[in-house]
Design an enzyme around this catalytic site. Structure first.
Site, PDB file in Angstrom:
ATOM      1  N   PHE A   1     -17.619  47.845 -81.569  1.00  0.00           N
ATOM      2  CA  PHE A   1     -16.930  47.586 -80.308  1.00  0.00           C
ATOM      3  C   PHE A   1     -17.095  48.733 -79.321  1.00  0.00           C
ATOM      4  O   PHE A   1     -17.462  49.845 -79.695  1.00  0.00           O
ATOM      5  CB  PHE A   1     -15.428  47.349 -80.558  1.00  0.00           C
ATOM      6  CG  PHE A   1     -14.719  48.524 -81.193  1.00  0.00           C
ATOM      7  CD1 PHE A   1     -14.371  49.650 -80.453  1.00  0.00           C
ATOM      8  CD2 PHE A   1     -14.397  48.511 -82.552  1.00  0.00           C
ATOM      9  CE1 PHE A   1     -13.724  50.734 -81.038  1.00  0.00           C
ATOM     10  CE2 PHE A   1     -13.746  49.593 -83.149  1.00  0.00           C
ATOM     11  CZ  PHE A   1     -13.407  50.701 -82.382  1.00  0.00           C
TER      12      PHE A   1
ATOM     13  N   CYS B   1     -23.163  54.691 -89.488  1.00  0.00           N
ATOM     14  CA  CYS B   1     -22.173  54.002 -88.657  1.00  0.00           C
ATOM     15  C   CYS B   1     -21.031  54.973 -88.381  1.00  0.00           C
ATOM     16  O   CYS B   1     -20.658  55.752 -89.252  1.00  0.00           O
ATOM     17  CB  CYS B   1     -21.653  52.759 -89.376  1.00  0.00           C
ATOM     18  SG  CYS B   1     -20.598  51.772 -88.314  1.00  0.00           S
TER      19      CYS B   1
ATOM     20  N   ASP C   1     -25.299  50.020 -93.193  1.00  0.00           N
ATOM     21  CA  ASP C   1     -25.056  50.462 -91.814  1.00  0.00           C
ATOM     22  C   ASP C   1     -25.010  51.986 -91.843  1.00  0.00           C
ATOM     23  O   ASP C   1     -23.977  52.610 -91.620  1.00  0.00           O
ATOM     24  CB  ASP C   1     -23.764  49.861 -91.256  1.00  0.00           C
ATOM     25  CG  ASP C   1     -23.735  49.917 -89.720  1.00  0.00           C
ATOM     26  OD1 ASP C   1     -24.639  50.552 -89.146  1.00  0.00           O
ATOM     27  OD2 ASP C   1     -22.815  49.346 -89.122  1.00  0.00           O
TER      28      ASP C   1
ATOM     29  N   HIS D   1     -11.554  56.088 -92.220  1.00  0.00           N
ATOM     30  CA  HIS D   1     -12.384  55.768 -91.046  1.00  0.00           C
ATOM     31  C   HIS D   1     -11.754  54.685 -90.181  1.00  0.00           C
ATOM     32  O   HIS D   1     -12.344  54.235 -89.213  1.00  0.00           O
ATOM     33  CB  HIS D   1     -13.789  55.363 -91.479  1.00  0.00           C
ATOM     34  CG  HIS D   1     -13.964  53.927 -91.893  1.00  0.00           C
ATOM     35  ND1 HIS D   1     -13.137  53.307 -92.800  1.00  0.00           N
ATOM     36  CD2 HIS D   1     -14.883  52.997 -91.520  1.00  0.00           C
ATOM     37  CE1 HIS D   1     -13.548  52.050 -92.967  1.00  0.00           C
ATOM     38  NE2 HIS D   1     -14.591  51.836 -92.204  1.00  0.00           N
TER      39      HIS D   1
END
Length: 412
Positions: A177, A86, A83, A341
């Protein structure tokens, strides 16, 4: 220097035949498997100075999530992950809690319609998490990314058969999200979490396998096959740096487009005029870039970690149902100017689904307008570390500017 170290909040883990590991994990559990993984990474010959470990550290693929891996002359594609780029984006608005409707279901529904999310796998059918008709804004953004993508696909044609243009401006699934939050002064913020989507995943996987193929003769000597690397100067090293840089730009642009869509959707529900981006942050937490540390140019891979240079703004989200933080970096050089994170998982998704029920999920997210079904149990707050402990452990890395609590959460 010695005096400063004795006052420091990090713990030192010495590694035989490897570089030391500095852990900002005071008061936070670290699983044994994660420690083993960290020690394996620390034994790689090109690690610079030490590994810096964030308080949200947990087991990952090849390297732990929540670690900062400084390297000289080499790069580990699996440490960057699949990812690529991200990260998070957040923006404060001029709205306050009293401007929000009493029932937030309509606002959640408007955001869900505006931002493709989740994933459906159908033979020949469209994935619900991609665009059917790419909107003009996303197409314009793709136009700016397309020439560099063509240069990459000319060398690696397989990558052209990915979800790329039709994923730009879409959320994805898992822990990605979109949230509407309130800060300590009851001001409304929009915040979202996503990365480089299908195309980033394909780039990550392609180069991870390529690194393993390139090292076929040496793979048995590696502590973990997912620590296969490219050496600087090799053909694939430069190609990977080019592809990973492009995927990081795609991810940043992806978040920008979704933020614009969320603002537009909110304006349809809340007719009162409002301003946005009074304070705004857009930061990666899975990426690699060249930086200068301890007087040398090094490659910094942040796998589940955020850049926290002095004065730099960052976002540290808690789980759905817990609070999140807008932070300012303190530029702690020992941590290569980084912070965590998020809260970090304490258990796998499978374990969470076995351990908790829909009723548990409903209780844990009672104050949030969000999905409360069996498919999101793996994101239950109890599957994550205590965000307050995580923040306390990294008090030398960042200062908190705003504490946010979710009132709406859209999950993929």
């Amino acid at each position: 220097m010695k005096e400063q170290e004795t006052k420091s909040t990090w713990q030192l883990l010495e590694v035989a035949n490897g570089k030391p590991i500095k852990l900002w994990t005071e008061g936070v559990p670290v699983e044994n498997e994660a420690r083993t993984q960290l020690m394996n990474t620390a034994k790689m010959p090109f690690i610079f100075k030490h590994l810096a470990v964030m308080p949200d550290v947990h087991l990952g693929k090849g390297s732990t999530i929540g670690s900062v891996i400084p390297t000289v002359g080499a790069i580990i594609p699996a440490a960057v992950g699949v990812d690529i780029g991200c990260g998070m984006i957040a923006a404060r608005t001029s709205l306050t809690a009293s401007d929000l409707p009493d029932n937030l279901a309509g606002l959640r529904s408007a955001i869900e319609k505006a931002v493709p999310h989740g994933r459906t796998v159908t033979r020949g059918g469209r994935d619900k998490g991609s665009w059917q008709d790419v909107p003009q804004q996303a197409d314009n953004a793709w136009g700016a990314l397309a020439p560099r993508f063509k240069a990459i696909t000319d060398k690696y044609p397989k990558l052209s058969k990915t979800n790329n243009r039709q994923h730009l401006g879409t959320l994805g699934g898992g822990n990605h999200f979109v949230e509407v939050c309130l800060d300590e002064a009851n001001r409304v913020w929009f915040m979202l979490h996503s990365g480089s989507r299908g195309v980033g995943n394909a780039i990550g996987n392609l180069f991870i396998h390529m690194a393993q193929d390139d090292m076929r003769q040496h793979i048995a000597n590696l502590p973990d096959r997912d620590l296969a690397y490219f050496e600087e100067g090799s053909e694939h090293f430069d190609d990977y740096v080019e592809a990973v840089g492009w995927a990081q730009d795609f991810a940043r642009q992806n978040r920008e487009l979704m933020m614009q869509a969320v603002i537009k959707a909110t304006r349809q529900v809340i007719t009162k005029p409002f301003e946005v981006a009074l304070e705004a942050v857009n930061c990666h937490h899975n990426y690699v870039q060249k930086e200068r540390h301890f007087g040398e140019d090094v490659l910094i891979t942040r796998k589940g970690a955020v850049s926290a240079k002095k004065g730099e703004l960052g976002i540290i989200p808690g789980s759905m149902g817990a609070k999140s933080f807008i932070v300012r970096g303190l530029g702690n050089e020992e941590a290569f100017s980084s912070c965590s994170h998020g809260a970090g998982r304490t258990m796998s998704r499978t374990q969470a689904k076995k351990q908790f029920t829909v009723e548990d999920q409903i209780r844990a997210t009672a104050h949030v307008e969000c999905r409360k079904d069996a498919d999101v149990i793996d994101e239950i707050p109890m599957a994550y570390k205590d965000i307050d402990q995580v923040m306390h452990a990294q008090r030398e890395l960042v200062e908190v500017l705003h504490t946010l609590r979710q009132v709406v959460c859209v999950k993929g």
